[in-house]
Motif scaffolding. Sequence first.
Motif, mmCIF file in Angstrom:
data_model
loop_
_atom_site.group_PDB
_atom_site.id
_atom_site.type_symbol
_atom_site.label_atom_id
_atom_site.label_comp_id
_atom_site.label_asym_id
_atom_site.label_seq_id
_atom_site.Cartn_x
_atom_site.Cartn_y
_atom_site.Cartn_z
ATOM 1 N N TYR A 19 -33.414 15.937 -15.401
ATOM 2 C CA TYR A 19 -35.179 15.476 -16.020
ATOM 3 C C TYR A 19 -35.026 16.912 -17.568
ATOM 4 N N ASN A 20 -36.000 16.262 -18.078
ATOM 5 C CA ASN A 20 -35.894 16.835 -19.372
ATOM 6 C C ASN A 20 -37.000 16.983 -20.233
ATOM 7 N N THR A 21 -37.858 16.042 -19.088
ATOM 8 C CA THR A 21 -39.860 16.075 -19.460
ATOM 9 C C THR A 21 -40.664 15.600 -18.541
ATOM 10 N N VAL A 22 -41.749 15.884 -18.302
ATOM 11 C CA VAL A 22 -42.751 16.038 -17.277
ATOM 12 C C VAL A 22 -44.231 15.686 -17.717
ATOM 13 N N THR A 23 -45.011 14.860 -17.949
ATOM 14 C CA THR A 23 -46.591 14.396 -17.998
ATOM 15 C C THR A 23 -47.339 14.955 -16.994
ATOM 16 N N VAL A 24 -48.433 16.283 -17.123
ATOM 17 C CA VAL A 24 -48.843 16.453 -16.776
ATOM 18 C C VAL A 24 -50.364 15.291 -16.344
ATOM 19 N N PRO A 25 -50.991 15.080 -16.012
ATOM 20 C CA PRO A 25 -52.260 14.017 -16.500
ATOM 21 C C PRO A 25 -53.216 15.055 -15.140
ATOM 22 N N ASN A 26 -54.743 15.099 -15.687
ATOM 23 C CA ASN A 26 -55.599 16.083 -14.681
ATOM 24 C C ASN A 26 -55.615 15.249 -12.800
ATOM 25 N N PHE A 27 -55.605 16.929 -12.434
ATOM 26 C CA PHE A 27 -55.259 16.455 -10.978
ATOM 27 C C PHE A 27 -57.182 15.901 -11.046
ATOM 28 N N ASP A 28 -56.841 14.775 -9.691
ATOM 29 C CA ASP A 28 -57.974 14.900 -9.618
ATOM 30 C C ASP A 28 -58.991 16.067 -8.784
ATOM 31 N N ASN A 29 -60.422 15.371 -8.554
ATOM 32 C CA ASN A 29 -60.814 16.415 -7.578
ATOM 33 C C ASN A 29 -61.724 16.194 -7.026
ATOM 34 N N ARG A 30 -61.268 16.828 -5.682
ATOM 35 C CA ARG A 30 -62.263 16.412 -4.363
ATOM 36 C C ARG A 30 -63.245 17.507 -4.380
ATOM 37 N N SER A 31 -63.532 18.586 -4.910
ATOM 38 C CA SER A 31 -64.341 20.053 -4.885
ATOM 39 C C SER A 31 -65.651 19.570 -5.408
ATOM 40 N N ASN A 32 -66.505 20.574 -5.361
ATOM 41 C CA ASN A 32 -67.680 20.469 -5.709
ATOM 42 C C ASN A 32 -67.740 21.186 -7.354
ATOM 43 N N ASP A 33 -66.994 21.971 -7.918
ATOM 44 C CA ASP A 33 -66.369 22.341 -8.514
ATOM 45 C C ASP A 33 -65.939 21.915 -10.135
ATOM 46 N N ARG A 34 -66.862 21.605 -10.723
ATOM 47 C CA ARG A 34 -66.239 20.412 -11.983
ATOM 48 C C ARG A 34 -65.422 21.480 -13.283
ATOM 49 N N ASN A 35 -64.491 20.901 -13.779
ATOM 50 C CA ASN A 35 -63.653 21.033 -14.741
ATOM 51 C C ASN A 35 -62.105 22.310 -14.212
ATOM 52 N N VAL A 36 -62.234 22.877 -12.887
ATOM 53 C CA VAL A 36 -61.744 23.178 -12.425
ATOM 54 C C VAL A 36 -59.812 22.202 -12.788
ATOM 55 N N GLU A 37 -59.897 20.741 -12.562
ATOM 56 C CA GLU A 37 -58.740 20.319 -13.334
ATOM 57 C C GLU A 37 -58.508 20.178 -14.652
ATOM 58 N N PHE A 38 -58.659 20.564 -15.688
ATOM 59 C CA PHE A 38 -58.978 20.153 -16.528
ATOM 60 C C PHE A 38 -57.794 21.617 -16.644
ATOM 61 N N THR A 39 -58.742 22.935 -16.369
ATOM 62 C CA THR A 39 -58.159 23.891 -16.312
ATOM 63 C C THR A 39 -57.110 24.518 -15.658
ATOM 64 N N LEU A 40 -57.047 23.582 -15.126
ATOM 65 C CA LEU A 40 -55.137 23.696 -14.129
ATOM 66 C C LEU A 40 -54.164 22.577 -14.612
ATOM 67 N N ARG A 41 -54.581 21.591 -15.608
ATOM 68 C CA ARG A 41 -53.689 21.982 -15.962
ATOM 69 C C ARG A 41 -53.304 21.746 -17.205
ATOM 70 N N GLU A 42 -54.263 22.504 -18.350
ATOM 71 C CA GLU A 42 -53.720 23.677 -19.557
ATOM 72 C C GLU A 42 -52.871 24.667 -18.703
ATOM 73 N N ALA A 43 -53.261 25.123 -17.156
ATOM 74 C CA ALA A 43 -52.189 26.170 -17.467
ATOM 75 C C ALA A 43 -50.971 25.668 -16.590
ATOM 76 N N LEU A 44 -51.036 24.636 -15.918
ATOM 77 C CA LEU A 44 -49.658 23.859 -16.027
ATOM 78 C C LEU A 44 -48.962 23.398 -17.176
ATOM 79 N N ILE A 45 -49.264 23.154 -18.059
ATOM 80 C CA ILE A 45 -49.022 22.546 -18.775
ATOM 81 C C ILE A 45 -47.804 24.126 -19.456
ATOM 82 N N LYS A 46 -48.266 24.901 -19.617
ATOM 83 C CA LYS A 46 -48.301 26.450 -20.149
ATOM 84 C C LYS A 46 -47.356 27.078 -19.501
#
Length: 168
Positions: free
Chosen positions: A31-58
Amino acid sequence: MKSPLPYCLLALTLLLTGCGYSTTELYPTQYNTVTVPNFDNRSNDRNVEFTLREALIKEIEQRTPYKAVSGTGLSDTQLTGTVVRVDRKLLSRDADVGLPQEIEIVVTVDFQWKDLRTGEVIRGYRGLSAAGQFVPNRAVGEFDDDGVRLAVSRLASDIVSRMREDGW
């Protein structure tokens, strides 16, 4: 006086053999490439999925041979998942006034890494959790977001570690 030649030969042999390190790749090489879309979020915490996506890409860019790209049409693989829950636990209180002194935040996810060419799931895991702590008192001045960011950073590191060839 003994000749230093045997010691030099031993040192050279160890150097050339890699001192026991393996030359096998840590991550699958097909493999050479990975796409990382925002994870679905079933929690009551807003925006945690965006923070996780940024951390995963990094983490992917820093620790793997893969390039993180936008869009599934440009990628060999895709890392998807769901933030299942975000829990908070009071760890300690100020003895004098009873205010929270330290709080732990635990973020739990399910994820899968899929080969987009074949549809095969390369790796997957359910119920992976990581914790972060913060101190909300005035002297330290940390916020809830600080604990979430710490937990998400640790979680991203654990997810990328599980993408390795040995699954950890």
